[in-house]
Scaffold this motif. Structure first.
Motif, PDB file in Angstrom:
ATOM      1  N   ASN A  25       1.940  -4.754 -16.763  1.00  0.00           N
ATOM      2  CA  ASN A  25       0.735  -5.394 -16.242  1.00  0.00           C
ATOM      3  C   ASN A  25      -0.481  -4.483 -16.448  1.00  0.00           C
ATOM      4  N   ALA A  26      -0.328  -3.217 -16.139  1.00  0.00           N
ATOM      5  CA  ALA A  26      -1.440  -2.274 -16.296  1.00  0.00           C
ATOM      6  C   ALA A  26      -1.744  -1.996 -17.767  1.00  0.00           C
ATOM      7  N   ALA A  27      -0.715  -1.768 -18.565  1.00  0.00           N
ATOM      8  CA  ALA A  27      -0.918  -1.399 -19.968  1.00  0.00           C
ATOM      9  C   ALA A  27      -1.526  -2.532 -20.782  1.00  0.00           C
ATOM     10  N   LEU A  28      -1.104  -3.754 -20.502  1.00  0.00           N
ATOM     11  CA  LEU A  28      -1.542  -4.888 -21.315  1.00  0.00           C
ATOM     12  C   LEU A  28      -2.505  -5.812 -20.589  1.00  0.00           C
ATOM     13  N   LYS A  29      -2.917  -5.390 -19.394  1.00  0.00           N
ATOM     14  CA  LYS A  29      -3.893  -6.159 -18.615  1.00  0.00           C
ATOM     15  C   LYS A  29      -3.501  -7.628 -18.483  1.00  0.00           C
ATOM     16  N   LEU A  30      -2.302  -7.844 -17.930  1.00  0.00           N
ATOM     17  CA  LEU A  30      -1.783  -9.204 -17.747  1.00  0.00           C
ATOM     18  C   LEU A  30      -2.445  -9.945 -16.587  1.00  0.00           C
ATOM     19  N   ASN A  31      -3.135  -9.203 -15.745  1.00  0.00           N
ATOM     20  CA  ASN A  31      -3.801  -9.796 -14.572  1.00  0.00           C
ATOM     21  C   ASN A  31      -2.826 -10.428 -13.591  1.00  0.00           C
ATOM     22  N   LEU A  32      -1.629  -9.861 -13.482  1.00  0.00           N
ATOM     23  CA  LEU A  32      -0.680 -10.335 -12.480  1.00  0.00           C
ATOM     24  C   LEU A  32      -1.150  -9.841 -11.118  1.00  0.00           C
ATOM     25  N   ASP A  33      -1.062 -10.697 -10.119  1.00  0.00           N
ATOM     26  CA  ASP A  33      -1.472 -10.260  -8.785  1.00  0.00           C
ATOM     27  C   ASP A  33      -0.300  -9.588  -8.070  1.00  0.00           C
ATOM     28  N   GLU A  34      -0.575  -9.021  -6.927  1.00  0.00           N
ATOM     29  CA  GLU A  34       0.452  -8.294  -6.169  1.00  0.00           C
ATOM     30  C   GLU A  34       1.659  -9.165  -5.854  1.00  0.00           C
ATOM     31  N   ASN A  35       1.438 -10.423  -5.490  1.00  0.00           N
ATOM     32  CA  ASN A  35       2.563 -11.300  -5.157  1.00  0.00           C
ATOM     33  C   ASN A  35       3.487 -11.500  -6.354  1.00  0.00           C
ATOM     34  N   ALA A  36       2.904 -11.652  -7.527  1.00  0.00           N
ATOM     35  CA  ALA A  36       3.725 -11.797  -8.731  1.00  0.00           C
ATOM     36  C   ALA A  36       4.567 -10.544  -8.946  1.00  0.00           C
ATOM     37  N   ALA A  62       8.765  -8.887 -17.808  1.00  0.00           N
ATOM     38  CA  ALA A  62       7.486  -8.563 -18.439  1.00  0.00           C
ATOM     39  C   ALA A  62       7.357  -9.291 -19.773  1.00  0.00           C
ATOM     40  N   LEU A  63       8.439  -9.340 -20.529  1.00  0.00           N
ATOM     41  CA  LEU A  63       8.446 -10.077 -21.788  1.00  0.00           C
ATOM     42  C   LEU A  63       8.078 -11.534 -21.552  1.00  0.00           C
ATOM     43  N   GLY A  64       8.694 -12.152 -20.562  1.00  0.00           N
ATOM     44  CA  GLY A  64       8.390 -13.542 -20.240  1.00  0.00           C
ATOM     45  C   GLY A  64       6.925 -13.732 -19.882  1.00  0.00           C
ATOM     46  N   CYS A  65       6.381 -12.806 -19.114  1.00  0.00           N
ATOM     47  CA  CYS A  65       4.960 -12.890 -18.746  1.00  0.00           C
ATOM     48  C   CYS A  65       4.063 -12.840 -19.977  1.00  0.00           C
ATOM     49  N   LEU A  66       4.495 -12.102 -20.963  1.00  0.00           N
ATOM     50  CA  LEU A  66       3.679 -11.959 -22.175  1.00  0.00           C
ATOM     51  C   LEU A  66       3.739 -13.173 -23.090  1.00  0.00           C
ATOM     52  N   ILE A  67       4.890 -13.824 -23.197  1.00  0.00           N
ATOM     53  CA  ILE A  67       5.027 -14.837 -24.253  1.00  0.00           C
ATOM     54  C   ILE A  67       5.150 -16.270 -23.769  1.00  0.00           C
ATOM     55  N   ARG A 137      -3.076  -7.100 -28.454  1.00  0.00           N
ATOM     56  CA  ARG A 137      -4.182  -6.130 -28.445  1.00  0.00           C
ATOM     57  C   ARG A 137      -5.436  -6.705 -29.088  1.00  0.00           C
ATOM     58  N   GLN A 138      -5.249  -7.593 -30.074  1.00  0.00           N
ATOM     59  CA  GLN A 138      -6.397  -8.197 -30.744  1.00  0.00           C
ATOM     60  C   GLN A 138      -7.034  -9.297 -29.903  1.00  0.00           C
ATOM     61  N   ASN A 139      -6.222  -9.961 -29.061  1.00  0.00           N
ATOM     62  CA  ASN A 139      -6.736 -11.077 -28.267  1.00  0.00           C
ATOM     63  C   ASN A 139      -6.043 -11.109 -26.908  1.00  0.00           C
ATOM     64  N   PRO A 140      -6.362 -10.179 -26.012  1.00  0.00           N
ATOM     65  CA  PRO A 140      -5.658 -10.091 -24.728  1.00  0.00           C
ATOM     66  C   PRO A 140      -5.842 -11.297 -23.830  1.00  0.00           C
ATOM     67  N   ASP A 141      -6.884 -12.064 -23.983  1.00  0.00           N
ATOM     68  CA  ASP A 141      -7.122 -13.219 -23.108  1.00  0.00           C
ATOM     69  C   ASP A 141      -6.100 -14.328 -23.303  1.00  0.00           C
ATOM     70  N   GLN A 142      -5.383 -14.338 -24.408  1.00  0.00           N
ATOM     71  CA  GLN A 142      -4.457 -15.424 -24.658  1.00  0.00           C
ATOM     72  C   GLN A 142      -3.219 -15.389 -23.770  1.00  0.00           C
ATOM     73  N   THR A 143      -2.930 -14.281 -23.115  1.00  0.00           N
ATOM     74  CA  THR A 143      -1.691 -14.179 -22.344  1.00  0.00           C
ATOM     75  C   THR A 143      -1.916 -13.998 -20.854  1.00  0.00           C
ATOM     76  N   THR A 144      -3.098 -14.226 -20.368  1.00  0.00           N
ATOM     77  CA  THR A 144      -3.365 -13.926 -18.976  1.00  0.00           C
ATOM     78  C   THR A 144      -3.107 -15.101 -18.037  1.00  0.00           C
ATOM     79  N   ASP A 145      -2.619 -16.226 -18.530  1.00  0.00           N
ATOM     80  CA  ASP A 145      -2.455 -17.382 -17.663  1.00  0.00           C
ATOM     81  C   ASP A 145      -1.000 -17.759 -17.422  1.00  0.00           C
ATOM     82  N   GLN A 146      -0.057 -16.828 -17.596  1.00  0.00           N
ATOM     83  CA  GLN A 146       1.348 -17.177 -17.440  1.00  0.00           C
ATOM     84  C   GLN A 146       1.738 -17.477 -16.007  1.00  0.00           C
ATOM     85  N   LEU A 147       1.211 -16.755 -15.043  1.00  0.00           N
ATOM     86  CA  LEU A 147       1.602 -16.964 -13.652  1.00  0.00           C
ATOM     87  C   LEU A 147       0.474 -17.551 -12.854  1.00  0.00           C
TER      88      LEU A 147
END
Length: 147
Positions: A25-36, A62-67, A137-147
């Motif tokens: 979450n920190a390295a890839l800026k997934l924007n997961l909240d504490e509850n997640a 973490a893999l699931g959160c990313l893809i 890394r080229q488009n981090p906004d594409q993966t921030t809506d998984q949770l």
């Protein structure tokens, strides 16, 4: 990158499963909240009973959160990538079970840090090989809506 972040959280007292998710979450800026991230709490220590390695389950989560964009059944790449993570962890650590890994890698001064590091390395390698880390890394906004 992932390893350093996961290790940072592990050294702060988070368990192995939490450390992989918090670190990713920190390295890839997934924007997961504490509850997640709190969802990982019971997975450490091999589901708290020495079963499937918590660092491995954290890596898979973490893999699931990313893809995964909507649900697992709509993400055909989830299964082969999860299988790759699982098999590489099995090869590196000699088992998938906490109660078999821990006697070999646990050190009182570092606890299960080596397991956390290995699982983070595997996750990063699988993501790199699949082109996901470069793409993310080229488009981090594409993966921030998984949770």
């Amino acid at each position: 990158m992932l390893k350093e972040q996961a290790l940072h959280y592990y050294e702060q007292g988070y368990n192995c499963a939490e450390s992989l998710v918090y670190g990713t979450n920190a390295a890839l800026k997934l924007n997961l909240d504490e509850n997640a991230c709190h969802l990982m709490a019971g997975l450490g220590g091999g589901l708290q009973v020495g079963d499937v390695c918590g660092a491995l389950t954290g890596a898979v989560c973490a893999l699931g959160c990313l893809i995964v964009k909507t649900k697992a059944h709509d993400c055909p790449e989830l299964k082969p990538l999860t299988q790759a993570v699982v098999e590489q962890v099995r090869t590196r650590l000699g088992s998938l079970r906490c109660d078999e890994i821990k006697p070999r890698l646990f050190r009182p001064e570092r606890r299960c840090a080596a397991t956390v590091e290995n699982c983070a390395d595997v996750l990063e390698a699988v993501l790199m090989e699949a082109g996901i880390l470069t793409e993310y890394r080229q488009n981090p906004d594409q993966t921030t809506d998984q949770l």
